[in-house]
Scaffold this motif. Structure first.
Motif, short mmCIF file in Angstrom:
data_model
loop_
_atom_site.label_atom_id
_atom_site.label_comp_id
_atom_site.label_asym_id
_atom_site.label_seq_id
_atom_site.Cartn_x
_atom_site.Cartn_y
_atom_site.Cartn_z
N ASP A 3 -0.88 28.38 10.60
CA ASP A 3 -0.10 27.17 10.35
C ASP A 3 -0.10 26.23 11.56
N ALA A 4 -0.27 26.78 12.76
CA ALA A 4 -0.34 25.94 13.95
C ALA A 4 -1.50 24.97 13.86
N ALA A 5 -2.61 25.40 13.28
CA ALA A 5 -3.77 24.52 13.09
C ALA A 5 -3.51 23.54 11.94
N ARG A 6 -2.84 24.00 10.90
CA ARG A 6 -2.59 23.15 9.73
C ARG A 6 -1.75 21.92 10.09
N ILE A 7 -0.72 22.10 10.95
CA ILE A 7 0.13 20.94 11.24
C ILE A 7 -0.58 19.94 12.16
N VAL A 8 -1.52 20.43 12.97
CA VAL A 8 -2.27 19.52 13.84
C VAL A 8 -3.28 18.70 13.02
N MET A 9 -3.79 19.30 11.94
CA MET A 9 -4.79 18.61 11.11
C MET A 9 -4.16 17.75 10.02
N TYR A 10 -2.86 17.91 9.82
CA TYR A 10 -2.15 17.12 8.82
C TYR A 10 -1.66 15.82 9.45
N HIS A 11 -1.91 14.68 8.80
CA HIS A 11 -1.44 13.39 9.32
C HIS A 11 -1.81 13.28 10.80
N GLU A 12 -3.08 13.64 11.11
CA GLU A 12 -3.48 13.92 12.48
C GLU A 12 -3.44 12.72 13.41
N ASP A 13 -3.63 11.52 12.89
CA ASP A 13 -3.55 10.35 13.76
C ASP A 13 -2.13 10.13 14.27
N PHE A 14 -1.16 10.61 13.51
CA PHE A 14 0.24 10.44 13.89
C PHE A 14 0.65 11.42 14.99
N TYR A 15 0.28 12.68 14.83
CA TYR A 15 0.74 13.73 15.75
C TYR A 15 -0.38 14.59 16.30
N GLY A 16 -1.26 15.06 15.45
CA GLY A 16 -2.23 16.06 15.84
C GLY A 16 -3.15 15.66 16.97
N LYS A 17 -3.70 14.45 16.92
CA LYS A 17 -4.66 14.04 17.95
C LYS A 17 -4.04 13.90 19.33
N PRO A 18 -2.94 13.15 19.49
CA PRO A 18 -2.35 13.07 20.83
C PRO A 18 -1.79 14.39 21.33
N MET A 19 -1.24 15.21 20.43
CA MET A 19 -0.69 16.50 20.83
C MET A 19 -1.80 17.46 21.24
N ALA A 20 -2.87 17.50 20.47
CA ALA A 20 -3.99 18.40 20.79
C ALA A 20 -4.67 17.99 22.10
N ALA A 21 -4.78 16.68 22.33
CA ALA A 21 -5.42 16.21 23.56
C ALA A 21 -4.65 16.67 24.79
N LEU B 201 5.09 21.09 26.25
CA LEU B 201 4.28 21.15 25.03
C LEU B 201 4.76 22.24 24.09
N PHE B 202 5.11 23.39 24.65
CA PHE B 202 5.53 24.49 23.78
C PHE B 202 7.01 24.42 23.42
N SER B 203 7.78 23.60 24.13
CA SER B 203 9.13 23.28 23.66
C SER B 203 9.06 22.46 22.38
N ILE B 204 7.98 21.68 22.24
CA ILE B 204 7.74 20.93 21.01
C ILE B 204 7.20 21.86 19.92
N THR B 205 6.15 22.61 20.27
CA THR B 205 5.45 23.44 19.28
C THR B 205 6.36 24.49 18.66
N VAL B 206 7.19 25.15 19.48
CA VAL B 206 8.05 26.20 18.93
C VAL B 206 9.06 25.62 17.94
N ARG B 207 9.52 24.42 18.21
CA ARG B 207 10.48 23.79 17.28
C ARG B 207 9.82 23.47 15.94
N LEU B 208 8.58 23.04 16.00
CA LEU B 208 7.87 22.76 14.75
C LEU B 208 7.53 24.07 14.02
N ALA B 209 7.15 25.09 14.76
CA ALA B 209 6.84 26.37 14.14
C ALA B 209 8.02 26.90 13.35
#
Length: 311
Positions: A34-52, A162-170
């Motif tokens: 699911d960590a990959a799914r949320i980065v690839m969903y609506h990716e211009d909004f969140y996934g691309k800047p977060m992954a970078a 970064l992981f303070s963000i990721t854990v909240r989304l998880a």
């Protein structure tokens, strides 16, 4: 069996992503996490800047080893009670560091046989991740006196942010928890590939401040199907700020701020009903998580700059 709280995250953003999710799962022999799914969903909004930023912080140039950075991620997850991220990042860290040492650090890093540098940075990161309002100049001075440089401190803060963000989304999205064999299978790929799909070109030391600003501007000020002012209000609420006018939004943002692991299906459902669609709800939940993470980042930087006399 866990289920993602937004069905669109499970399926992917359109027909192409649905096919891609199936293809990746088939090739890897395991369900696409699911960590990959949320980065690839609506990716211009969140996934691309977060992954970078994540790729730069976790696999870019740093005096902290990849294993140490993965340990920072695992402990940030522990301090936020995020089971998915604890298991994912401790599995990667254990491929580089001694597995027994990783387990001991997760149990109680103060009693684990870590280097003095690791003891010092982890003591700082625990305050940074859990109670950022308690950070003081003395915390920074203590870290710097231990032999950790300003850049090393900033690198470590970037990981914890970064992981303070990721854990909240998880936890808000209720990531499925794979079995031990799936974590073990995924860890070597994550170690070698990192946090982007395909090859990543990293040049020089990451400019964390610039990367954080790109993420902030995109999520809180960029185009979306929700209003910028509402996203900013969600971010401020998740950073301990004033209540959001709409009770359903306020309730979820506050929960993401205080204990995302207690987010409920009902809380997310109310936001979906209020916004009218799942993509809008996704934007608001992401805005809250990003607000909570970047609050820590900005707090840490201001204390660091104060301690070192930076303008």
């Amino acid at each position: 069996m866990n289920h993602m709280r937004l069905r669109q995250l499970e399926k992917g953003d359109g027909f192409f992503h649905a096919l891609l999710f199936r293809f990746i799962s088939m090739v890897s022999g395991m369900r696409l996490p699911d960590a990959a799914r949320i980065v690839m969903y609506h990716e211009d909004f969140y996934g691309k800047p977060m992954a970078a930023w994540t790729q730069a912080a976790m696999r870019g140039e740093s005096n902290w080893t990849v294993g140490e950075r993965e340990l920072f991620a695992a402990l940030t997850a522990k301090w936020n009670s995020c089971t998915f991220c604890i298991r994912a990042h401790s599995a990667i860290a254990s491929l580089v560091l001694d597995k027994t040492l990783v387990e001991a650090a997760l149990e109680n890093f103060r009693q684990a046989e870590l280097t003095s540098r690791l003891h010092a940075i982890l003591a700082f990161l625990e305050v940074f991740a859990k109670t950022p309002d308690e950070l003081t100049v003395e915390h920074v001075v203590t870290v710097l006196r231990s032999g950790i440089t300003q850049q090393e401190l900033e690198d470590a803060m970037a990981v914890a942010t970064l992981f303070s963000i990721t854990v909240r989304l998880a936890d808000a999205f209720n990531f499925a928890i794979p079995g031990d064999s799936d974590f073990s299978r995924a860890a070597p790929r994550m170690l070698s590939q990192g946090y982007v799909f395909g090859k990543s070109k990293l040049h020089g030391h990451p400019d964390h401040r610039a990367l954080a600003e790109v993420l902030r501007k995109r999520v809180l000020e960029g185009p979306g199907i929700t209003d910028n002012a509402l996203r900013q209000a969600m971010a401020k609420r998740a950073a301990g700020g004033p209540a959001v006018a709409e009770p359903a939004y306020d309730d979820l943002a506050l929960q993401i701020c205080q204990a995302a692991y207690n987010v409920t299906d009902e809380q997310v459902k109310k936001v979906v009903q209020k916004t009218g669609n799942e993509k809008a709800a996704f934007e608001l939940i992401v805005a809250a998580a990003v607000g909570a993470g970047l609050y820590r980042w900005q707090k840490g930087l201001s204390i660091l700059d104060e301690a070192t006399g930076a303008e």
